[in-house]
Enzyme design. Structure first.
Site, PDB file in Angstrom:
ATOM      1  N   CYS A 279      58.328  20.072  68.337  1.00 28.72           N
ATOM      2  CA  CYS A 279      59.298  19.430  67.446  1.00 28.72           C
ATOM      3  C   CYS A 279      59.422  20.139  66.099  1.00 28.72           C
ATOM      4  O   CYS A 279      60.530  20.443  65.633  1.00 28.72           O
ATOM      5  CB  CYS A 279      58.960  17.952  67.269  1.00 28.72           C
ATOM      6  N   HIS A 327      56.289  13.308  64.293  1.00 29.88           N
ATOM      7  CA  HIS A 327      57.457  13.846  64.996  1.00 29.88           C
ATOM      8  C   HIS A 327      58.579  14.078  63.990  1.00 29.88           C
ATOM      9  O   HIS A 327      58.656  13.418  62.948  1.00 29.88           O
ATOM     10  CB  HIS A 327      57.926  12.878  66.085  1.00 29.88           C
ATOM     11  N   HIS A 339      66.284  17.364  68.725  1.00 32.36           N
ATOM     12  CA  HIS A 339      64.815  17.450  68.625  1.00 32.36           C
ATOM     13  C   HIS A 339      64.225  17.922  69.939  1.00 32.36           C
ATOM     14  O   HIS A 339      64.876  17.931  70.989  1.00 32.36           O
ATOM     15  CB  HIS A 339      64.217  16.096  68.217  1.00 32.36           C
TER      16      HIS A 339
END
Length: 365
Positions: A279, A327, A339
């Protein structure tokens, strides 16, 4: 001087060897000399056994998978952070190696000059000024010579002072190099522990998923989609999109364009392109491509980049998720992010509110 030439040369050679070690791809870092054993960090607790039994409660299975992949994401951030520190420490060791080599050359030159001064003094007989005056037939010539002697004495004193300072610098460089090696070793252990945890959590998640029948996997995927849709709907129901009207900056557009071009590429923990991403690898490379390098990990992105209110965000801003900032996605506009979700998935478009939002940061503030 506290350390002899041999000890400093040994230190210089040892640290210079680091240049070769650090330049070799895939080389594991290791200390150049034995050191007293350090306390071994506690072993990473093993992942819990997959539970509950497949087919019994798919919602519980989904929650367990979320937990396992979240733990893996946290460990990935720790691994990436340790990797970044290792790069910095390696560069510092190389610079210290250069300083030690340069300092040793300077010290050798100073010693040669001091030796030349000593030999010159020996040739004059080493007589004190009073004796030279008594033996001289020309007082004027003596006074001129005495002045030169005084200049020589001052020069010799300065020379010895410079030698002492250079020696002290070399000793400090050697200590700094040793400290950096210790940090590098500690970082290696941190990376190894994080890597072990990542593999354990992913293996446990994959085992849990492998025990599901085909129809159960399809139902599980549907449950995941429903959960994401529910969270996104709740976020949109706040009226947030009516407030968000910021236009992307030039660099923000470039970052979004890069992220968009990566859609479909697999998630791999620790990866930052070009073929795979995690990510924060995706977001950091997107902004690096736009000419604005940012921290490598989502946690450091949250700590170091400027925070902006959600209603003020614009395409290119980064949305940080979960309370531990584990994240991150890049806001693409219209309530969506791009993402890299987790292992087994690919870079994709998702609802910006489909996960718990911690906050928004702006790389080009």
């Amino acid at each position: 001087m506290r350390t002899g030439k041999r000890g400093l040369v040994t230190a210089a050679v040892t640290v210079v060897c680091a240049v070769t070690v650090l330049a070799a791809p895939g080389t594991a870092f290791a200390r150049p000399a034995p050191t007293p054993p350090t306390t071994t960090p506690p072993a990473t607790p093993p992942a819990r056994s997959p539970a509950p039994p497949p087919g019994k409660d798919l919602e519980a299975v989904r929650n367990e998978l979320d937990r396992l992949y979240h733990d893996a994401a946290v460990a990935t951030d720790a691994y990436n952070a340790a990797e970044e520190k290792a790069k910095q420490q390696s560069a510092e060791i190389v610079e210290l190696a250069r300083r030690i080599v340069k300092g040793q050359r300077e010290l050798d030159d100073l010693k040669n000059r001091a030796g030349a001064a000593a030999r010159e003094q020996y040739r004059t007989g080493g007589l004190p000024p009073e004796a030279q005056l008594m033996l001289s037939d020309d007082p004027g010539q003596f006074l001129t010579g005495a002045g030169r002697v005084l200049q020589g004495q001052r020069a010799t004193k300065n020379l010895m002072g410079e030698m002492t300072r250079t020696q002290q610098d070399l000793e400090q460089y050697a200590r700094d190099a040793s400290a950096q090696w210790q940090k590098l070793e500690d970082g290696r252990k941190a990376r190894a522990a994080a890597q072990k945890k990542i593999k354990q959590r992913i293996a446990a998640a994959e085992k849990l998923e492998s025990q599901l029948a085909k129809k159960e996997k399809e139902r599980l995927a549907k449950l995941e989609q429903e959960a994401a849709y529910k969270a996104q709907t709740a976020w949109l129901d706040t009226g947030i999109l009516k407030e968000i009207g910021g236009k992307a900056s030039t660099k923000g557009k470039e970052a979004v364009a890069f992220a968009t071009a990566q859609i479909g590429k697999p998630y791999v923990w620790g990866a930052e392109g070009p073929g795979t991403f995690d990510c924060s690898g995706l977001t950091s490379q997107a902004w690096a491509t736009a000419g604005r390098p940012i921290p490598r990990t989502s946690q450091e992105q949250w700590k170091q980049l400027k925070h902006v209110d959600a209603q003020d965000m614009r395409p290119g801003d980064l949305i940080i998720y979960f309370d531990d900032a584990s994240h991150v996605g890049i806001y693409a506009g219209d309530g969506a992010i791009i993402h890299a979700p987790r292992p087994g998935r690919t870079v994709t478009i998702a609802g910006a509110g489909s996960m718990p939002i911690l906050g928004v940061v702006r790389p080009d503030a």
